[in-house]
Design a protein around this motif. Structure first.
Motif, short mmCIF file in Angstrom:
data_model
loop_
_atom_site.label_atom_id
_atom_site.label_comp_id
_atom_site.label_asym_id
_atom_site.label_seq_id
_atom_site.Cartn_x
_atom_site.Cartn_y
_atom_site.Cartn_z
N PHE A 1 -13.45 -24.97 -18.52
CA PHE A 1 -12.28 -24.61 -17.16
C PHE A 1 -11.62 -23.23 -17.23
O PHE A 1 -11.35 -23.13 -15.83
N ALA A 2 -12.10 -22.47 -18.68
CA ALA A 2 -12.08 -20.94 -18.35
C ALA A 2 -12.84 -20.36 -18.45
O ALA A 2 -14.00 -20.22 -17.36
N GLU A 3 -12.98 -19.19 -19.72
CA GLU A 3 -14.25 -18.59 -19.71
C GLU A 3 -15.47 -19.07 -20.56
O GLU A 3 -15.70 -18.52 -21.39
N GLY A 4 -15.44 -20.04 -21.37
CA GLY A 4 -15.79 -20.82 -22.26
C GLY A 4 -16.36 -19.82 -23.13
O GLY A 4 -14.67 -19.26 -23.83
N LEU A 5 -17.20 -19.27 -24.03
CA LEU A 5 -17.09 -18.90 -25.39
C LEU A 5 -16.98 -17.43 -25.12
O LEU A 5 -15.76 -16.29 -25.66
N ASP A 6 -16.05 -16.98 -23.79
CA ASP A 6 -16.03 -15.06 -23.41
C ASP A 6 -14.11 -15.67 -23.41
O ASP A 6 -13.92 -14.41 -22.40
N THR A 7 -13.44 -16.67 -23.48
CA THR A 7 -12.49 -16.67 -23.15
C THR A 7 -11.12 -15.74 -24.26
O THR A 7 -11.76 -15.80 -25.48
N PRO A 8 -10.54 -15.23 -23.86
CA PRO A 8 -10.09 -13.98 -24.83
C PRO A 8 -8.80 -15.18 -25.45
O PRO A 8 -8.30 -16.01 -25.04
N THR A 9 -8.47 -14.29 -26.85
CA THR A 9 -7.76 -15.25 -27.44
C THR A 9 -6.66 -14.00 -28.27
O THR A 9 -7.01 -13.04 -29.06
N PRO A 10 -5.83 -14.24 -27.74
CA PRO A 10 -5.11 -12.96 -27.70
C PRO A 10 -4.13 -13.28 -28.98
O PRO A 10 -4.02 -14.12 -29.56
N GLU A 11 -3.46 -12.56 -29.56
CA GLU A 11 -2.60 -12.28 -31.26
C GLU A 11 -1.74 -13.53 -30.86
O GLU A 11 -1.70 -13.80 -30.17
N GLY A 12 -2.36 -13.61 -31.98
CA GLY A 12 -1.14 -15.54 -32.00
C GLY A 12 -1.57 -16.64 -31.88
O GLY A 12 -0.69 -17.39 -31.97
N ALA A 13 -2.46 -16.67 -31.10
CA ALA A 13 -2.76 -18.22 -30.10
C ALA A 13 -3.61 -18.79 -31.36
O ALA A 13 -3.65 -18.85 -32.47
N GLN A 14 -3.37 -20.03 -30.69
CA GLN A 14 -3.79 -21.38 -31.34
C GLN A 14 -4.64 -21.97 -30.52
O GLN A 14 -4.78 -21.98 -29.26
N ILE A 15 -6.05 -22.70 -31.41
CA ILE A 15 -7.45 -22.36 -31.17
C ILE A 15 -7.49 -23.85 -31.41
O ILE A 15 -7.19 -23.79 -32.88
N SER A 16 -7.25 -24.59 -30.82
CA SER A 16 -8.31 -26.39 -31.63
C SER A 16 -9.27 -27.21 -31.14
O SER A 16 -10.02 -26.73 -30.22
N ILE A 17 -9.90 -27.35 -32.66
CA ILE A 17 -11.35 -27.60 -31.62
C ILE A 17 -11.15 -29.17 -32.18
O ILE A 17 -10.82 -29.81 -33.37
N ILE A 18 -10.97 -30.18 -31.04
CA ILE A 18 -11.98 -31.61 -31.06
C ILE A 18 -12.60 -31.86 -30.19
O ILE A 18 -13.29 -32.04 -29.59
#
Length: 92
Positions: free
Chosen positions: A69-86
């Motif tokens: 619901f954002a930009e898919g693979l082009d979603t920005p990942t800012p410094e320190g972000a938490q990414i979850s793969i579910i």
């Protein structure tokens, strides 16, 4: 380039030597997945399909935001972000 934390689901931990959370670098989710692949060979194929898109039954979040619901693979990942793969769980 941002350094982020990536939560790895149990089913993919064999790629990360059993680690539940790893660090990765990249300004977008696409770059983070590429960095994961460079450091943990084979993991990208479990996240992305043959067309390079996020697999249908895998959900990825950057912070609390579902990247579908954002930009898919082009979603920005800012410094320190938490990414979850579910991965989706089926059952009856």
């Amino acid at each position: 380039m941002s350094t982020v934390s990536v939560r790895i689901p149990t089913i993919l931990r064999n790629y990360t030597g059993g680690e539940a959370e790893v660090k990765a670098e990249g300004a977008t989710l696409r770059a983070v997945v590429a960095d994961l692949e460079a450091n943990y060979s084979g993991i990208a194929a479990r996240i992305l399909d043959d067309n390079g898109k996020i697999r249908r039954f895998v959900n990825v979040y950057v912070g609390d935001e579902d990247v579908r619901f954002a930009e898919g693979l082009d979603t920005p990942t800012p410094e320190g972000a938490q990414i979850s793969i579910i991965p989706a769980v089926a059952g009856g």
